[in-house]
Structure formats: structure tokens, C-alpha cells
Enzyme design. Sequence first.
Site, PDB file in Angstrom:
ATOM      1  N   LYS A 189       0.881  -1.173   0.000  1.00  0.00           N
ATOM      2  CA  LYS A 189       0.000   0.000   0.000  1.00  0.00           C
ATOM      3  C   LYS A 189       0.914   1.217   0.000  1.00  0.00           C
ATOM      4  O   LYS A 189       1.383   1.668   1.041  1.00  0.00           O
ATOM      5  CB  LYS A 189      -0.873  -0.023   1.273  1.00  0.00           C
ATOM      6  CG  LYS A 189      -2.217   0.667   1.131  1.00  0.00           C
ATOM      7  CD  LYS A 189      -2.153   2.079   0.595  1.00  0.00           C
ATOM      8  CE  LYS A 189      -1.947   3.097   1.693  1.00  0.00           C
ATOM      9  NZ  LYS A 189      -1.693   4.458   1.159  1.00  0.00           N
ATOM     10  N   GLY A 242       6.127   5.052   8.857  1.00  0.00           N
ATOM     11  CA  GLY A 242       5.325   6.269   8.751  1.00  0.00           C
ATOM     12  C   GLY A 242       5.194   6.945  10.099  1.00  0.00           C
ATOM     13  O   GLY A 242       6.054   6.782  10.982  1.00  0.00           O
ATOM     14  N   GLU A 265       8.003   1.158  11.951  1.00  0.00           N
ATOM     15  CA  GLU A 265       9.177   2.037  11.959  1.00  0.00           C
ATOM     16  C   GLU A 265       8.613   3.445  11.908  1.00  0.00           C
ATOM     17  O   GLU A 265       8.117   3.886  10.870  1.00  0.00           O
ATOM     18  CB  GLU A 265      10.069   1.728  10.755  1.00  0.00           C
ATOM     19  CG  GLU A 265      11.511   2.196  10.978  1.00  0.00           C
ATOM     20  CD  GLU A 265      11.803   3.545  10.355  1.00  0.00           C
ATOM     21  OE1 GLU A 265      11.492   4.568  11.020  1.00  0.00           O
ATOM     22  OE2 GLU A 265      12.320   3.573   9.237  1.00  0.00           O
ATOM     23  N   CYS A 300      13.528   9.756   7.945  1.00  0.00           N
ATOM     24  CA  CYS A 300      13.117   9.348   9.305  1.00  0.00           C
ATOM     25  C   CYS A 300      14.240   9.511  10.313  1.00  0.00           C
ATOM     26  O   CYS A 300      13.999   9.860  11.454  1.00  0.00           O
ATOM     27  CB  CYS A 300      12.534   7.941   9.310  1.00  0.00           C
ATOM     28  SG  CYS A 300      13.640   6.710   8.641  1.00  0.00           S
ATOM     29  N   GLU A 399       7.939  15.562  15.960  1.00  0.00           N
ATOM     30  CA  GLU A 399       8.616  15.407  14.680  1.00  0.00           C
ATOM     31  C   GLU A 399       7.994  16.348  13.636  1.00  0.00           C
ATOM     32  O   GLU A 399       6.787  16.347  13.441  1.00  0.00           O
ATOM     33  CB  GLU A 399       8.477  13.963  14.186  1.00  0.00           C
ATOM     34  CG  GLU A 399       9.252  13.734  12.914  1.00  0.00           C
ATOM     35  CD  GLU A 399       9.165  12.305  12.410  1.00  0.00           C
ATOM     36  OE1 GLU A 399       8.056  11.745  12.413  1.00  0.00           O
ATOM     37  OE2 GLU A 399      10.205  11.755  12.003  1.00  0.00           O
TER      38      GLU A 399
HETATM   39  P1  ADP Z   1       2.438  11.141   7.139  1.00  0.00           P
HETATM   40  O1  ADP Z   1       1.567  11.672   8.220  1.00  0.00           O
HETATM   41  O2  ADP Z   1       3.855  11.462   7.306  1.00  0.00           O
HETATM   42  O3  ADP Z   1       1.896  11.324   5.749  1.00  0.00           O
HETATM   43  P2  ADP Z   1       1.353   8.566   7.469  1.00  0.00           P
HETATM   44  O4  ADP Z   1       1.748   7.704   8.589  1.00  0.00           O
HETATM   45  O5  ADP Z   1      -0.007   9.154   7.509  1.00  0.00           O
HETATM   46  O6  ADP Z   1       2.488   9.614   7.350  1.00  0.00           O
HETATM   47  O7  ADP Z   1       1.527   7.835   6.074  1.00  0.00           O
HETATM   48  C1  ADP Z   1       2.314   6.726   5.843  1.00  0.00           C
HETATM   49  C2  ADP Z   1       1.474   5.675   5.167  1.00  0.00           C
HETATM   50  O8  ADP Z   1       0.406   5.334   6.035  1.00  0.00           O
HETATM   51  C3  ADP Z   1       0.841   6.089   3.848  1.00  0.00           C
HETATM   52  O9  ADP Z   1       0.920   5.010   2.928  1.00  0.00           O
HETATM   53  C4  ADP Z   1      -0.600   6.345   4.236  1.00  0.00           C
HETATM   54  O10 ADP Z   1      -1.508   6.145   3.188  1.00  0.00           O
HETATM   55  C5  ADP Z   1      -0.806   5.315   5.312  1.00  0.00           C
HETATM   56  N1  ADP Z   1      -1.934   5.610   6.208  1.00  0.00           N
HETATM   57  C6  ADP Z   1      -2.362   6.821   6.619  1.00  0.00           C
HETATM   58  N2  ADP Z   1      -3.443   6.696   7.416  1.00  0.00           N
HETATM   59  C7  ADP Z   1      -3.703   5.368   7.529  1.00  0.00           C
HETATM   60  C8  ADP Z   1      -4.687   4.597   8.218  1.00  0.00           C
HETATM   61  N3  ADP Z   1      -5.639   5.154   8.950  1.00  0.00           N
HETATM   62  N4  ADP Z   1      -4.635   3.243   8.104  1.00  0.00           N
HETATM   63  C9  ADP Z   1      -3.661   2.656   7.381  1.00  0.00           C
HETATM   64  N5  ADP Z   1      -2.724   3.336   6.693  1.00  0.00           N
HETATM   65  C10 ADP Z   1      -2.731   4.673   6.765  1.00  0.00           C
END
Ligand code: ADP
Length: 495
Positions: A189, A242, A265, A300, A399
Site C-alpha cells: 500500500k 510512517g 518504523e 526518518c 517530529e
Molecule cells: P504522514 O503523516 O507522514 O503522511 P502517514 O503515517 O499518515 O504519514 O503515512 C504513511 C502511510 O500510512 C501512507 O501510505 C498512508 O496512506 C498510510 N496511512 C495513513 N493513514 C492510515 C490509516 N488510517 N490506516 C492505514 N494506513 C494509513
Amino acid sequence: MLEQGKIDALRAQPVPAFSHLIDGRHVAASNGATMDIISPIDGKVLTTAARGTAADMEAAIAAARAAFEDRRWAGQPPSARKKVLMKWADLIEANALELAVLGVRDNGTEIGMAIKAEPASAAATIRYYAEALDKIYGEIAPTQSDVLGLIHKEPVGVVGAIIPWNFPMMIGAWKLGPALAMGNSVILKPAETASLSLMRMADLALEAGLPPGVLNAVTGEGAVVGEAMGLSMDLDVLVFTGSGGTGRRLMEYSARSNMKRVYLELGGKSPNIVFADAPNLAEAAKVTAAGIFRNAGQVCVAGSRLLVEASIHDEFVAAVTRAAEAMRVGDPLKTDTQIGAVNSEAQLTQNLKFVETAQAEGGQIVTGGTRILQDSGGCYMAPTIVTDVTPEATLAQKEVFGPVLGVTSFRTDDDAVRIANATVYGLAGGVWTSNLGRAHRMVRDVRTGVMHVNTYGGADGTVPLGGVGQSGNGVDKSLHAIEKYINLKTAWIRL
Ligand code: ADP
């Protein structure tokens, strides 16, 4: 050697619409929905990608499960699996510039960094695990003589990998390499704002001979397809890089569904600690600037907190400021750009808000703090240095994930350790000193997953990367990463 002409020719090409990769086929979202992919270079629509639905994710997981159950991949001899993964690495390398330029158009990383950190790193990672896969043995337990205790290392089954937008190919490969090497099926994803290069890299795996269904990829919103992945009753392991907020949600999804293993991570607020006895302060200043400002701080392990010994504070901050101001910010597809675009408007707005808060809390802006190059239509921010940041300040605690360095001074070693450890994070850190004992004490006492000594960043694939505290659990890279993608199974055999 990067050739500007070739890069310009690639950027002039239109980007076709992207769809999911499910069971070896490209398919649109089940409801036909698409999302615009906006380039942070100029704010223009680059192409569209499928806006996945929960049903799409379920279909991808079902395809991955079927591929695992009939052993079309895990059942192949290790030598055959190795050959496919080696070929995949070769194809990534053969298409490196095309992949890198596509990725940069999508996420804004400066090409000089992207070409190394993305396709080159991804190919090296895939190759590393391909080479390792027939060197991972099970064990025989030293147990009683009338029993044979065998410990098998089995693939876990179906792995879901949620990837961030800063280095999609590099981080994608950190998950895909060990997961596929051990015979698992995977669903990727990618992030909404950086999916294209990773989707193309997934296509190359099929071209290399990976059977259909073993690697699937679904684009779309985290809150929709990511959530469906997290809540699946049929996924065995979920790996993620993320933000902490999303990481927390993934653990909740796991608890609410099938208690799948979750490896995270997450971010960091990594302290880069500079003592007056650093071997070369001029070099330290340059590396410190690169360690927070490359890829616009969207790294990161970025050294986002500079802890500097009080006796050299002013001199060192001046040197880092000079280094920062000398870095060329701009079009990430120009080979001499050192800091590319911030990934999205939303991220840029958030970065600027952090700067505002830092000032309100007493921080002094020494350089930067603003959006720049607005005429381009893209997302650019000047490298920003804020001094007088207290250890409790928002800028020292949260962060940013942007080109913002917070500076705090310290007087003693104990002081440095106390400040370094005063966050919920523990991903990376650095220490600059010529005193060997002090270097080792800092490595021991600062709670992180990686410490750099007299350098910052750049660790290769032979060493693990993972955080402690709220920076996550489990590691990427090195042979240790394989542990996430196997189950240990005991056979207790009466002789
Ligand atoms: P940032 O806030 O730095 O954009 P995220 O943690 O939101 O980082 O994003 C990292 C990944 O997590 C992306 O692929 C995003 O689509 C995914 N993501 C964001 N929200 C969700 C969620 N509720 N469930 C699963 N994956 C998510």
C-alpha cells in the site's frame, strides 16, 4: 554520472494513469474512482491513480492468500526464487533513471539523492536478500537423546506493507526483499503522494518472473485501503513505516481484527550531539546541515535536534547556518539541486506552523522559516534553523519531518544525555567527539536504534534500522529483518 539531458527528456514524457496490481493484472478501483497525483515540483496534476476501495484491498489479500496456499512461490526451490529476485534487481537497475525521475516527479526528492537512495538502494536490498535466502538454516535443538527437536523457519504467509512517501522504493524494498525471499506473499500500500515509482517497481517483479498474486499493490487513501488492510482477518503480518499516529491506529486495527503481528518504523526527533572536541568542526557543520536538510528534512533518521556544547554554540551555529544557506533549494530534477521540494502542500503548511509555534515558544530563527520559490507553483521551503529551543519546546518534542533544525546547548556529558533522551522517540542520533571513551559512552547512554559517531546518516544495508520507545519495534535491513517474515515451528520427534 547524471545527465541533465536524459533527465529532461524523461520529465517531458506524459505519465500514464496508474491502476492496482492484483493477481498479476492491472485493474481499476472496483467503483472506477481515481485520484489526481499532484507533482510538488510545480503543483500540476501529473496523472491519476486508482482510488482503491476496501473491496479492492480484500481482493488483493485474497489473491495473495491463494498464491501462498498453492505454494507457487514458497514451493519453488530456493535457487529458483533467488534467480527471480536477482533478475528483479537487475531490471530495477536497468530502469534506474526512469524510475528515479518518475519518483521525483511524484514526491519531490532531489534527483542526486533519489538516484542513489531509491532505485540503487532498492536493487541492492533485493539482491542482498536474494543472496541470503539459501543460507538461512533451521536448527536442531540440543535436547534429550530419545527426541529430535527441529526448529523450522517457515514463511508467515501473507504480509501487508504500508509505505511512506519520502523514499518509497528504498523503504518498499526493505520490506519486500526479506518478505519475498522467505516465500511470503505481499500486498503493498504505497503512500497517496508517492506511489508511482513503487507501482512501476512492482510491475518489474512480474517481468522478472515472480508468479502472479505473490506481489500485489493497491493505491488509494490510507484511511480507506490502509484501514482495510489493517482490519483484514486474513493478513498475517503488517509492516509499516510512517507517522506515530498511523502506527498507533495499525495496532488498534490488529487488536480489533485477527491480532496480526504489527511492526512499526515510526518517526524520530534524533539528537545530533556536537562536543567542542569534535575532530573537525567545519566538517561536522556541513554534515549536520546535510543530515537535516537533504530531501527537505523528510528523512526518518534526520538529525532534527542539534545539541551543541555551550562553549562552541555561537561559532558552530554560524557554521551550520553558512552550510545551510549555501545549499541550493529548487527544482529537484536539476542535477545540482541539493534540497528538492517538500512532498505536498499539506506537509509544507504543517512545517510552517511548527516554525510559528517555535517562535511563540521563544525560539530564534537564524535562517529560513519561510516558503520560497512560490512562482514555480511547487512546494519549497528554505532550510530553517531555530536556536534557543528548550528541551520541553514543541520543536524539541514533536517530529516536523521537514527542513527545520532546532538547536539546544548543553554544558556537560550528563546534560547532553539527559536532553537527548527527553523525548518519546528513539530512532537515531549522532555524536561528534575525538574522545573515544566519550563516544562509546554516548553510544551506550543515548536511547536510540542507531548512533552515528563523527558522521551522520548513510548506514548501509548490512546493519539494522529500527527504533526504541515510540519510534517503533522490529528492524529493517540486515539479516535481522528476516525475523519479521518467518515463524519458528518446532517439530518434537520421538525417536
Ligand atoms: P504522514 O503523516 O507522514 O503522511 P502517514 O503515517 O499518515 O504519514 O503515512 C504513511 C502511510 O500510512 C501512507 O501510505 C498512508 O496512506 C498510510 N496511512 C495513513 N493513514 C492510515 C490509516 N488510517 N490506516 C492505514 N494506513 C494509513
